[in-house]
Design a protein around this motif. Structure first.
Motif, mmCIF file in Angstrom:
data_model
loop_
_atom_site.group_PDB
_atom_site.id
_atom_site.type_symbol
_atom_site.label_atom_id
_atom_site.label_comp_id
_atom_site.label_asym_id
_atom_site.label_seq_id
_atom_site.Cartn_x
_atom_site.Cartn_y
_atom_site.Cartn_z
ATOM 1 N N CYS A 30 20.474 22.856 42.642
ATOM 2 C CA CYS A 30 19.910 22.153 43.795
ATOM 3 C C CYS A 30 20.055 20.644 43.587
ATOM 4 N N SER A 31 20.472 19.960 44.622
ATOM 5 C CA SER A 31 20.613 18.500 44.535
ATOM 6 C C SER A 31 19.263 17.799 44.573
ATOM 7 N N GLN A 32 18.200 18.516 44.885
ATOM 8 C CA GLN A 32 16.874 17.906 44.896
ATOM 9 C C GLN A 32 16.099 18.186 43.610
ATOM 10 N N ALA A 33 16.739 18.854 42.646
ATOM 11 C CA ALA A 33 16.133 19.009 41.323
ATOM 12 C C ALA A 33 16.175 17.656 40.618
ATOM 13 N N GLU A 34 15.411 17.504 39.577
ATOM 14 C CA GLU A 34 15.429 16.262 38.808
ATOM 15 C C GLU A 34 16.792 16.104 38.128
ATOM 16 N N PHE A 45 26.230 15.925 48.206
ATOM 17 C CA PHE A 45 27.500 15.463 48.760
ATOM 18 C C PHE A 45 27.234 14.066 49.313
ATOM 19 N N GLU A 46 27.825 13.069 48.685
ATOM 20 C CA GLU A 46 27.559 11.689 49.064
ATOM 21 C C GLU A 46 28.453 11.246 50.210
ATOM 22 N N VAL A 47 27.866 10.533 51.155
ATOM 23 C CA VAL A 47 28.605 9.982 52.289
ATOM 24 C C VAL A 47 28.889 8.524 51.974
ATOM 25 N N GLN A 48 30.151 8.172 51.928
ATOM 26 C CA GLN A 48 30.539 6.795 51.627
ATOM 27 C C GLN A 48 30.255 5.904 52.843
ATOM 28 N N GLU A 96 22.414 26.614 51.018
ATOM 29 C CA GLU A 96 21.800 25.795 52.067
ATOM 30 C C GLU A 96 22.347 24.377 51.980
ATOM 31 N N LEU A 97 22.577 23.780 53.136
ATOM 32 C CA LEU A 97 22.935 22.372 53.250
ATOM 33 C C LEU A 97 21.903 21.701 54.143
ATOM 34 N N ALA A 104 22.777 9.500 54.374
ATOM 35 C CA ALA A 104 23.564 8.910 53.294
ATOM 36 C C ALA A 104 24.110 9.977 52.349
ATOM 37 N N CYS A 105 23.547 11.180 52.427
ATOM 38 C CA CYS A 105 24.021 12.278 51.594
ATOM 39 C C CYS A 105 23.683 13.600 52.271
ATOM 40 N N ILE A 106 24.318 14.658 51.791
ATOM 41 C CA ILE A 106 24.035 16.004 52.272
ATOM 42 C C ILE A 106 23.542 16.793 51.067
ATOM 43 N N HIS A 107 22.299 17.220 51.121
ATOM 44 C CA HIS A 107 21.716 17.981 50.019
ATOM 45 C C HIS A 107 22.219 19.416 50.052
ATOM 46 N N VAL A 108 22.256 20.019 48.871
ATOM 47 C CA VAL A 108 22.766 21.376 48.736
ATOM 48 C C VAL A 108 21.870 22.168 47.787
#
Length: 135
Positions: A30-34, A45-48, A96-97, A104-108
């Motif tokens: 998970c991108s929201q984990a520490e 997923f970072e949005v430039q 999940e996205l 600014a980013c898309i969490h996964v």
């Protein structure tokens, strides 16, 4: 439905801008984990700055829809839930996205429904999607 399908978790979705908390089991990322959590953390997923977040979102969704053994369960303007079923035994993973403001980013989040270990399948899936879609 196979015996390894498991039940769709009631904790799926986004509440107060967050996915369900990370569990102790090493069968999900998970991108929201520490970021210090080497077992569960995966980069969002970072949005430039010069990219359109909605273009990235659409590319991610289109790519995910094209993947084998993928079923889209929920698709909203800023949230996607897809199920992936393994070819041999029918294990189901939930992907999940989430595209939160300010985009600014898309969490996964990608997680196995049952069992303790996933042998890195969910991390590998997220990284393969990243490689296929992100520049």
């Amino acid at each position: 439905m196979g015996i390894f399908t498991g039940n769709r978790p009631a904790t799926l979705g986004v509440k107060d801008g967050r996915f369900a908390p990370v569990r102790w089991k090493p069968n999900h990322v998970c991108s929201q984990a520490e970021p210090t959590d080497k077992i569960h953390y995966v980069k969002a997923f970072e949005v430039q700055p010069k990219e359109d977040p909605l273009d990235i979102w659409e590319a991610l969704v289109a790519h995910i829809k094209s993947l084998p053994r993928c079923t889209i369960i929920a698709e909203k303007r800023n949230y996607l839930h897809a199920e992936f079923t393994s070819a041999r035994l029918g294990f189901v993973d939930d992907l999940e996205l989430y595209l939160p403001p300010p985009m600014a980013c898309i969490h996964v989040r990608s997680a196995a429904r049952i069992g303790v270990r996933d042998f890195g399948i969910n991390r590998a899936r997220v990284e393969a999607i990243r490689k296929a879609v992100m520049k």
